[in-house]
Motif scaffolding. Structure first.
Motif, PDB file in Angstrom:
ATOM      1  N   MET A   1       2.775  16.426  18.034  1.00  0.00           N
ATOM      2  CA  MET A   1       2.723  16.530  19.496  1.00  0.00           C
ATOM      3  C   MET A   1       2.842  15.139  20.112  1.00  0.00           C
ATOM      4  SD  MET A   1      -0.162  18.405  21.832  1.00  0.00           S
ATOM      5  CE  MET A   1      -1.533  17.368  21.301  1.00  0.00           C
ATOM      6  N   GLU A   2       3.663  15.043  21.130  1.00  0.00           N
ATOM      7  CA  GLU A   2       3.859  13.775  21.827  1.00  0.00           C
ATOM      8  C   GLU A   2       2.542  13.301  22.452  1.00  0.00           C
ATOM      9  OE1 GLU A   2       6.997  12.279  25.190  1.00  0.00           O
ATOM     10  OE2 GLU A   2       7.379  14.173  24.177  1.00  0.00           O
ATOM     11  N   ASP A   3       2.418  12.009  22.612  1.00  0.00           N
ATOM     12  CA  ASP A   3       1.188  11.481  23.186  1.00  0.00           C
ATOM     13  C   ASP A   3       1.362  11.267  24.684  1.00  0.00           C
ATOM     14  OD1 ASP A   3      -1.266  10.408  23.539  1.00  0.00           O
ATOM     15  OD2 ASP A   3      -1.100   8.946  21.920  1.00  0.00           O
ATOM     16  N   PHE A   4       0.574  11.971  25.486  1.00  0.00           N
ATOM     17  CA  PHE A   4       0.707  11.902  26.941  1.00  0.00           C
ATOM     18  C   PHE A   4      -0.468  11.171  27.591  1.00  0.00           C
ATOM     19  CE2 PHE A   4       3.065  15.712  25.686  1.00  0.00           C
ATOM     20  CZ  PHE A   4       4.297  15.424  26.238  1.00  0.00           C
ATOM     21  N   GLU A   5      -1.246  10.495  26.766  1.00  0.00           N
ATOM     22  CA  GLU A   5      -2.428   9.811  27.289  1.00  0.00           C
ATOM     23  C   GLU A   5      -2.027   8.879  28.438  1.00  0.00           C
ATOM     24  OE1 GLU A   5      -4.402   7.399  24.474  1.00  0.00           O
ATOM     25  OE2 GLU A   5      -6.030   6.905  25.851  1.00  0.00           O
ATOM     26  N   PHE A  28      -5.900  27.454  33.763  1.00  0.00           N
ATOM     27  CA  PHE A  28      -5.565  27.422  32.337  1.00  0.00           C
ATOM     28  C   PHE A  28      -4.638  26.247  32.044  1.00  0.00           C
ATOM     29  CE2 PHE A  28      -4.259  29.128  28.223  1.00  0.00           C
ATOM     30  CZ  PHE A  28      -5.420  29.722  27.788  1.00  0.00           C
ATOM     31  N   MET A  31      -6.604  23.052  32.133  1.00  0.00           N
ATOM     32  CA  MET A  31      -7.388  22.829  30.910  1.00  0.00           C
ATOM     33  C   MET A  31      -6.488  22.402  29.754  1.00  0.00           C
ATOM     34  SD  MET A  31     -10.449  25.635  30.828  1.00  0.00           S
ATOM     35  CE  MET A  31      -9.654  27.035  31.586  1.00  0.00           C
ATOM     36  N   ALA A  32      -5.289  22.979  29.698  1.00  0.00           N
ATOM     37  CA  ALA A  32      -4.340  22.565  28.651  1.00  0.00           C
ATOM     38  C   ALA A  32      -3.994  21.091  28.816  1.00  0.00           C
ATOM     39  CB  ALA A  32      -3.077  23.422  28.717  1.00  0.00           C
ATOM     40  N   ALA A  35      -6.828  18.959  27.679  1.00  0.00           N
ATOM     41  CA  ALA A  35      -6.917  18.937  26.214  1.00  0.00           C
ATOM     42  C   ALA A  35      -5.887  17.980  25.615  1.00  0.00           C
ATOM     43  CB  ALA A  35      -6.712  20.339  25.648  1.00  0.00           C
ATOM     44  N   MET A  36      -4.801  17.745  26.358  1.00  0.00           N
ATOM     45  CA  MET A  36      -3.755  16.827  25.888  1.00  0.00           C
ATOM     46  C   MET A  36      -4.016  15.397  26.366  1.00  0.00           C
ATOM     47  SD  MET A  36      -0.689  19.475  26.781  1.00  0.00           S
ATOM     48  CE  MET A  36       0.706  18.485  26.274  1.00  0.00           C
ATOM     49  N   GLU A  37      -5.221  15.154  26.839  1.00  0.00           N
ATOM     50  CA  GLU A  37      -5.654  13.834  27.321  1.00  0.00           C
ATOM     51  C   GLU A  37      -4.891  13.395  28.562  1.00  0.00           C
ATOM     52  OE1 GLU A  37      -5.533  11.622  23.453  1.00  0.00           O
ATOM     53  OE2 GLU A  37      -7.608  11.277  24.031  1.00  0.00           O
ATOM     54  N   ASN A  67     -16.032  38.647  28.910  1.00  0.00           N
ATOM     55  CA  ASN A  67     -17.146  37.840  29.417  1.00  0.00           C
ATOM     56  C   ASN A  67     -16.636  36.644  30.227  1.00  0.00           C
ATOM     57  OD1 ASN A  67     -16.047  36.419  27.353  1.00  0.00           O
ATOM     58  ND2 ASN A  67     -17.963  36.071  26.235  1.00  0.00           N
TER      59      ASN A  67
ATOM     60  N   THR B  52      -0.710  19.793  16.660  1.00  0.00           N
ATOM     61  CA  THR B  52      -1.444  18.638  16.145  1.00  0.00           C
ATOM     62  C   THR B  52      -0.819  17.344  16.654  1.00  0.00           C
ATOM     63  OG1 THR B  52      -0.055  18.636  14.191  1.00  0.00           O
ATOM     64  CG2 THR B  52      -2.137  19.821  14.035  1.00  0.00           C
ATOM     65  N   LYS B  53      -1.624  16.296  16.687  1.00  0.00           N
ATOM     66  CA  LYS B  53      -1.082  14.961  16.934  1.00  0.00           C
ATOM     67  C   LYS B  53      -0.237  14.560  15.722  1.00  0.00           C
ATOM     68  CE  LYS B  53      -3.075  13.804  20.891  1.00  0.00           C
ATOM     69  NZ  LYS B  53      -2.316  13.411  22.088  1.00  0.00           N
ATOM     70  N   SER B  54       0.604  13.589  15.899  1.00  0.00           N
ATOM     71  CA  SER B  54       1.550  13.223  14.843  1.00  0.00           C
ATOM     72  C   SER B  54       0.899  12.366  13.756  1.00  0.00           C
ATOM     73  CB  SER B  54       2.710  12.431  15.451  1.00  0.00           C
ATOM     74  OG  SER B  54       3.278  13.134  16.518  1.00  0.00           O
ATOM     75  N   THR B  67      -4.411  20.380  19.896  1.00  0.00           N
ATOM     76  CA  THR B  67      -4.696  21.253  21.033  1.00  0.00           C
ATOM     77  C   THR B  67      -4.474  22.692  20.578  1.00  0.00           C
ATOM     78  OG1 THR B  67      -3.811  19.558  22.494  1.00  0.00           O
ATOM     79  CG2 THR B  67      -4.147  21.720  23.443  1.00  0.00           C
ATOM     80  N   VAL B  74      -8.150  27.428  26.060  1.00  0.00           N
ATOM     81  CA  VAL B  74      -7.326  26.318  25.588  1.00  0.00           C
ATOM     82  C   VAL B  74      -8.196  25.077  25.575  1.00  0.00           C
ATOM     83  CG1 VAL B  74      -6.432  25.867  27.923  1.00  0.00           C
ATOM     84  CG2 VAL B  74      -5.197  24.987  25.936  1.00  0.00           C
ATOM     85  N   PRO B  76      -9.177  21.068  23.202  1.00  0.00           N
ATOM     86  CA  PRO B  76      -8.869  20.123  22.121  1.00  0.00           C
ATOM     87  C   PRO B  76      -9.692  20.397  20.866  1.00  0.00           C
ATOM     88  CG  PRO B  76     -10.430  19.153  23.636  1.00  0.00           C
ATOM     89  CD  PRO B  76     -10.155  20.547  24.155  1.00  0.00           C
TER      90      PRO B  76
END
Lengths: 126, 155
Positions: A1-5, A28, A31-32, A35-37, A67, B52-54, B67, B74, B76
């Protein structure tokens, strides 16, 4: 996964409790992104504002017997470090004050949304 | 492999756990295999995507290594150790529910070369202490684990 920080996304939500199927997805996605920073903020305006009135979001449940309702979605979003903001002027539209808001939501004015939208990498509008 | 079940949730006693983040670690020298716990897969529900991260990504403890998303959640997977990702579970890209079916075996998430392992393992829980920590969490949060078809069984 690419880094999007370091990237930033602004989510603008204009739909409220009267249209339940339009309430979950923006949270949603937020939140995604978290989770990807990715730094993510959800801005509630127009009808979206009424989601944040105490006692309202609990009534919105998309999946029967689940719930998870809209209130738990909002709480999960905040737990995921998603920032929730509401439009000052929209509060007046719904005859709401700061005291009517669920905990964790900050009020901002119209000029702030303009500044934010110019400074974010991407704006998602719902 | 010694294990215990609490409300249907399996806890393997020979793994180290970050209870708060619902991850497990198995160390082999300074290389660790990391995955989600049975409780985590159950809370997430059937997982649709796991990214996953690379390989080569450096992670500090607490930062995401993957993630994961299901129909209702959803979030981490937070790294329980500091180090560099040296291998990712390629099978998850095509079959994310491997995490649901086999959270402690085939559904591992990444392998990392840890740089501060001794200290970080000491901060995790293992053995009976892990069982007790999870027992408390399960009771406090009202958790009961569920498993999809063809999930692993434990002797």
């Amino acid at each position: 996964m690419e880094d999007f920080e370091g990237k930033k996304i602004l989510v603008i939500q204009t739909h409220g409790v009267e249209t339940p199927t339009r309430t979950y997805s923006p949270l949603f996605y937020a939140m995604a992104a978290a989770a990807m920073e990715i730094e993510v903020m959800v801005w509630f305006t127009m009808n979206g504002t009424n989601q944040l009135k105490k006692g309202e979001a609990e009534k919105v449940q998309l999946v029967k017997d689940s719930n998870v309702n809209l209130k738990t979605m909002l709480e999960m979003a905040m737990d995921s470090d998603v920032e929730l903001r509401v439009c000052q002027q929209s509060l007046e539209l719904w005859d709401m004050t700061e005291d009517d808001l669920i905990d964790g939501v900050e009020i901002m004015g119209a000029t702030s949304i303009i500044e934010l939208s110019l400074n974010y990498d991407h704006v998602m509008y719902f | 492999m010694a294990h215990e079940e609490v409300k249907g949730c399996v806890i393997l006693k020979d793994l180290h756990y970050s209870v708060q983040d619902n991850t497990w670690v198995k160390a082999d020298g300074d290389v660790v295999t990391i995955g989600m716990t049975d409780i985590a897969q159950s809370l997430a529900g059937p997982i649709l995507h796991a990214k996953t991260k690379s390989v080569g990504t450096a992670r500090k403890k607490g930062r995401p290594i993957a993630t994961v998303e299901s129909g209702k959640w959803v979030g981490p997977v937070k790294s329980p150790v500091t180090g560099e990702i040296i291998e990712v579970n390629e099978q998850l890209a095509g079959d994310a529910q491997l995490i649901n079916r086999s959270p402690y075996r085939d559904g591992w998430v990444v392998k990392m070369k840890a740089s501060n392992l001794e200290a970080e393992l000491a901060e995790m829980t293992t053995g009976e202490a892990a069982v007790e920590a999870y027992r408390q969490k399960i009771e406090q949060d009202g958790i009961a684990c569920t498993h999809i078809d063809d999930s692993d069984t434990y002797d």
